[in-house]
Design a protein around this motif. Structure first.
Motif, short mmCIF file in Angstrom:
data_model
loop_
_atom_site.label_atom_id
_atom_site.label_comp_id
_atom_site.label_asym_id
_atom_site.label_seq_id
_atom_site.Cartn_x
_atom_site.Cartn_y
_atom_site.Cartn_z
N ALA A 19 1.23 -1.29 -0.26
CA ALA A 19 0.18 -0.33 -0.20
C ALA A 19 0.40 1.48 -0.22
CB ALA A 19 -0.68 0.43 0.79
N SER A 20 2.08 1.30 0.58
CA SER A 20 3.29 2.47 0.55
C SER A 20 3.30 2.18 -0.52
CB SER A 20 3.72 1.95 1.75
OG SER A 20 3.65 2.00 3.21
N ILE A 21 3.87 1.17 -0.90
CA ILE A 21 4.46 1.51 -2.86
C ILE A 21 3.53 3.03 -3.41
CG2 ILE A 21 5.40 0.49 -5.12
CD1 ILE A 21 6.79 -1.55 -2.77
N LEU A 22 1.73 2.08 -3.16
CA LEU A 22 1.15 2.97 -4.02
C LEU A 22 0.98 3.76 -4.03
CD1 LEU A 22 -1.34 -0.63 -4.00
CD2 LEU A 22 -0.07 0.21 -6.06
N TYR A 98 -8.11 -4.74 2.04
CA TYR A 98 -8.06 -3.36 3.09
C TYR A 98 -7.87 -2.63 2.73
CZ TYR A 98 -10.61 -6.79 6.84
OH TYR A 98 -11.39 -6.67 7.43
N ALA A 99 -6.29 -2.66 2.40
CA ALA A 99 -5.36 -1.97 1.57
C ALA A 99 -6.07 -1.03 0.38
CB ALA A 99 -4.33 -3.09 0.75
N ILE A 100 -6.39 -2.16 -0.58
CA ILE A 100 -8.00 -1.51 -1.58
C ILE A 100 -8.63 0.02 -0.97
CG2 ILE A 100 -9.78 -1.86 -3.01
CD1 ILE A 100 -8.89 -4.62 -3.16
N PHE A 101 -8.73 -0.10 -0.16
CA PHE A 101 -9.39 0.31 1.15
C PHE A 101 -9.05 2.03 1.82
CE2 PHE A 101 -12.96 -2.35 0.83
CZ PHE A 101 -13.89 -1.85 -0.10
N GLN A 103 -6.00 3.16 0.24
CA GLN A 103 -5.31 2.90 -0.81
C GLN A 103 -5.85 4.11 -1.65
OE1 GLN A 103 -5.20 2.36 -4.81
NE2 GLN A 103 -6.40 1.09 -4.52
N LEU A 104 -7.25 4.02 -1.90
CA LEU A 104 -8.48 4.69 -2.38
C LEU A 104 -8.67 6.31 -1.59
CD1 LEU A 104 -11.16 2.26 -3.24
CD2 LEU A 104 -10.00 3.91 -4.34
N SER A 105 -8.25 6.29 0.08
CA SER A 105 -8.60 7.34 1.24
C SER A 105 -7.28 8.09 0.72
CB SER A 105 -9.33 7.06 2.02
OG SER A 105 -10.11 6.47 2.51
N ASP A 106 -6.29 6.81 0.29
CA ASP A 106 -4.73 8.03 0.32
C ASP A 106 -4.96 9.24 -0.90
OD1 ASP A 106 -3.47 8.31 2.31
OD2 ASP A 106 -2.69 6.26 2.00
N ALA A 107 -5.72 8.25 -1.97
CA ALA A 107 -5.85 8.98 -3.16
C ALA A 107 -6.66 10.45 -3.34
CB ALA A 107 -6.48 7.80 -4.70
N ILE A 108 -8.12 10.12 -2.51
CA ILE A 108 -8.44 11.53 -2.12
C ILE A 108 -7.38 12.87 -1.53
CG2 ILE A 108 -10.34 12.49 -1.32
CD1 ILE A 108 -11.98 9.53 -2.23
#
Length: 191
Positions: A19-22, A98-101, A103-108
């Protein structure tokens, strides 16, 4: 996470690392937004600054949706990059959901932080991050992780809740600043 077993900690760490890489994608967009929004706001072209903000946020979300699809499709392969141990492999795949959600929050949130830096609005971001991560995210994660059957996944739910709360309040802040600046006349300076 320290009170969980070795398999759980290893799985958590593998998923967190991925998730940190993403996070590099929205972070890069955030840095670019700081520059372009700052440039446009400095020239008092607030409508252009707003357009750049939304292009950046939209691009980060689009990248995030693409990486979410990749995670869903290639969870075993992603987990396999970190381990060949079957128990860790299985649990890492579960953490990756869980990493999907996450990184979605991080992307916002990340691009909004960049846009706010471009508008020279950094104090609010500091306070929002503190409240979101330390007052919402950590306690929610601790409570769910300790007092429910979700265990270690509860900590991720807390992280996701904190990131989502941060994204929401930062978006509200961005909208308020843009609304205020768009009403200024070209000769007026923002305060």
């Amino acid at each position: 996470m320290g009170h969980f077993d070795t398999i759980t900690i290893a799985s958590h760490q593998a998923a967190m690392n991925f998730a940190s890489i993403l996070y590099i994608l929205p972070l890069s967009i955030s840095m670019a937004l700081t520059i372009v929004v700052g440039f446009e706001a400095g020239a008092m072209r607030y409508k252009d600054a707003q357009i750049y903000s939304y292009i950046g946020i939209g691009t980060a979300i689009l990248f995030s949706l693409c990486t979410a699809a990749l995670i869903l499709l290639f969870r075993p392969e992603i987990a396999g990059l970190y381990t060949s141990e079957s128990a860790v492999l299985q649990m890492t795949q579960h953490f990756l959901i869980y990493a999907i959600f996450f990184q979605l929050s991080d992307a916002i949130a990340a691009p909004i932080q960049g846009a706010l830096r471009g508008y020279k609005d950094v104090n609010y971001t500091l306070i929002a991050a503190f409240v979101s991560y330390w007052i919402i995210g950590l306690p929610v994660g601790y409570l769910i992780g300790t007092y429910t059957s979700l265990g270690a996944f509860g900590y991720w739910i807390g992280l996701i809740a904190g990131l989502a709360a941060g994204a929401i309040v930062l978006f509200i802040r961005l909208r308020l600043i843009e609304k205020r600046l768009l009403h200024l006349k070209p000769t007026q300076k923002s305060s």
